[in-house]
Design a protein around this motif. Structure first.
Motif, PDB file in Angstrom:
ATOM      1  N   UNK A   1      -5.357  -4.642   4.117  1.00  0.00           N
ATOM      2  CA  UNK A   1      -5.962  -5.406   5.211  1.00  0.00           C
ATOM      3  C   UNK A   1      -6.482  -6.749   4.703  1.00  0.00           C
ATOM      4  N   UNK A   2      -6.438  -7.767   5.548  1.00  0.00           N
ATOM      5  CA  UNK A   2      -6.952  -9.092   5.201  1.00  0.00           C
ATOM      6  C   UNK A   2      -8.312  -9.261   5.881  1.00  0.00           C
ATOM      7  N   UNK A   3      -9.367  -9.364   5.095  1.00  0.00           N
ATOM      8  CA  UNK A   3     -10.730  -9.544   5.611  1.00  0.00           C
ATOM      9  C   UNK A   3     -11.031  -8.573   6.749  1.00  0.00           C
ATOM     10  N   UNK A   4     -11.021  -7.256   6.489  1.00  0.00           N
ATOM     11  CA  UNK A   4     -11.238  -6.281   7.562  1.00  0.00           C
ATOM     12  C   UNK A   4     -12.668  -6.302   8.082  1.00  0.00           C
ATOM     13  N   UNK A   5     -12.815  -5.986   9.378  1.00  0.00           N
ATOM     14  CA  UNK A   5     -14.146  -5.911   9.991  1.00  0.00           C
ATOM     15  C   UNK A   5     -14.925  -4.735   9.412  1.00  0.00           C
TER      16      UNK A   5
ATOM     17  N   UNK B   1      -2.451  -9.313  -3.745  1.00  0.00           N
ATOM     18  CA  UNK B   1      -3.404  -9.339  -4.852  1.00  0.00           C
ATOM     19  C   UNK B   1      -4.629 -10.172  -4.497  1.00  0.00           C
ATOM     20  N   UNK B   2      -4.411 -11.329  -3.880  1.00  0.00           N
ATOM     21  CA  UNK B   2      -5.535 -12.193  -3.529  1.00  0.00           C
ATOM     22  C   UNK B   2      -6.388 -11.590  -2.424  1.00  0.00           C
ATOM     23  N   UNK B   3      -5.844 -10.601  -1.702  1.00  0.00           N
ATOM     24  CA  UNK B   3      -6.598  -9.923  -0.649  1.00  0.00           C
ATOM     25  C   UNK B   3      -7.230  -8.622  -1.133  1.00  0.00           C
ATOM     26  N   UNK B   4      -7.185  -8.386  -2.446  1.00  0.00           N
ATOM     27  CA  UNK B   4      -7.855  -7.228  -3.023  1.00  0.00           C
ATOM     28  C   UNK B   4      -6.988  -6.021  -3.254  1.00  0.00           C
TER      29      UNK B   4
END
Length: 300
Positions: A217-221, A199-202
């Motif tokens: 994905x966590x902070x994807x490029x 949830x915190x990663x969107x």
């Protein structure tokens, strides 16, 4: 009033230091609940590590396997982390669990300690809602051999190293290539875990009854790399292509260090966790309370 559950195991947040203030508070809570259960005619045992770490040596003690074989209810006193740990261990035995919340958030330990007696009295005489939660089996494959196995109720997370840049991950679903992803990491979450790191990663919220997982994905490029919901019958493989000091965590409670070429393979467990909630419990009530929905809004 007599309880419908006769042999009850009490599991506590024994990670607290028994000699400290929080440990003293946790021990007092356990003893109060234990006395309450005995007054209802329940035969109560203490889980081994809870008894050892809390100094509760005057009561019968069983380990997890013995609890699974002999008890018809587990009562967990702590927070969601405590419930995650014991839930995974007892899932294969089918023992139902009730959570009394002494933690901060309490998505799955949903009975406030301050009102445990009223709630438990009704639940123990059969007034409850039953809720089943799926589990993930995961393993790390290196050079064709399994080097690590774990089970998760919330999520499997592949993360970059603390001081390194992005990792590159090759993702497959049911043997089909999905994408090579450059990101800080990747989360595979159950519906239970959709309210946690995902949830915190969107990621989206998944109702517990949905037979699915969410891959986040966590902070994807690449910003078009978005969360996707998959059937929980899918088999997911994540291969480490590039990046230093990558690791895989399972419910944030166990950790495996990863090397280039390692594959993390994820599939649905044959087991599930049985939660019991107070009669009238609603998942949406939990979301509204824990996520502070409706703040500043007058309900109609």
């Amino acid at each position: 009033m007599k309880s419908n559950f006769h042999h009850v195991a009490l599991i506590g947040k024994y990670q607290t230091i028994a000699s400290g203030a929080s440990g003293s508070s946790s021990r007092s809570a356990l003893e109060a609940i234990l006395q309450f259960l005995e007054d209802l005619g329940c035969e109560v045992v203490i889980e081994h590590d809870t008894a050892h770490n809390m100094g509760l040596t005057d009561y019968p003690v069983l380990n997890v396997a013995q609890i699974g074989a002999r008890c018809d209810l587990g009562l967990v006193v702590g927070g969601d982390g405590t419930m995650l740990g014991i839930g995974r261990q007892l899932a294969s035995y089918g023992v139902p669990l009730i959570g009394v919340n002494q933690g901060r958030l309490g998505f799955i330990t949903d009975i406030p300690y301050d009102s445990f007696s009223d709630n438990l009295a009704r639940m123990l005489r059969g007034e409850y809602e039953e809720d089943h939660r799926s589990l993930i089996n995961a393993r790390v494959i290196r050079d064709g051999h399994c080097v690590y196995r774990a089970m998760a109720m919330n999520d499997v997370v592949v993360n970059r190293g603390a001081t390194s840049g992005m990792v590159e991950l090759r993702v497959e679903v049911d043997g089909h290539f999905v994408a090579n992803q450059r990101a800080d990491g990747l989360i595979i979450a159950t519906p239970t875990g959709s309210t946690a790191y995902a949830l915190s990663s969107g990621g989206p919220l998944l109702h517990p009854s949905i037979p699915g997982w969410v891959m986040v994905p966590i902070a994807p490029h690449t910003l078009s790399n978005r969360p996707i919901v998959l059937a929980n019958t899918s088999r997911i493989a994540i291969e480490i292509v590039a990046g230093r000091d990558a690791s895989a965590s399972f419910d944030m409670q166990s950790l495996a260090s990863l090397m280039h070429g390692d594959r993390i393979e994820v599939e649905r467990s044959e087991h599930h966790v049985r939660f019991l909630h107070p009669k009238g419990w609603s998942y949406f009530d939990t979301l509204r309370e824990k996520l502070h929905w409706n703040e500043g809004v007058t309900p109609t």
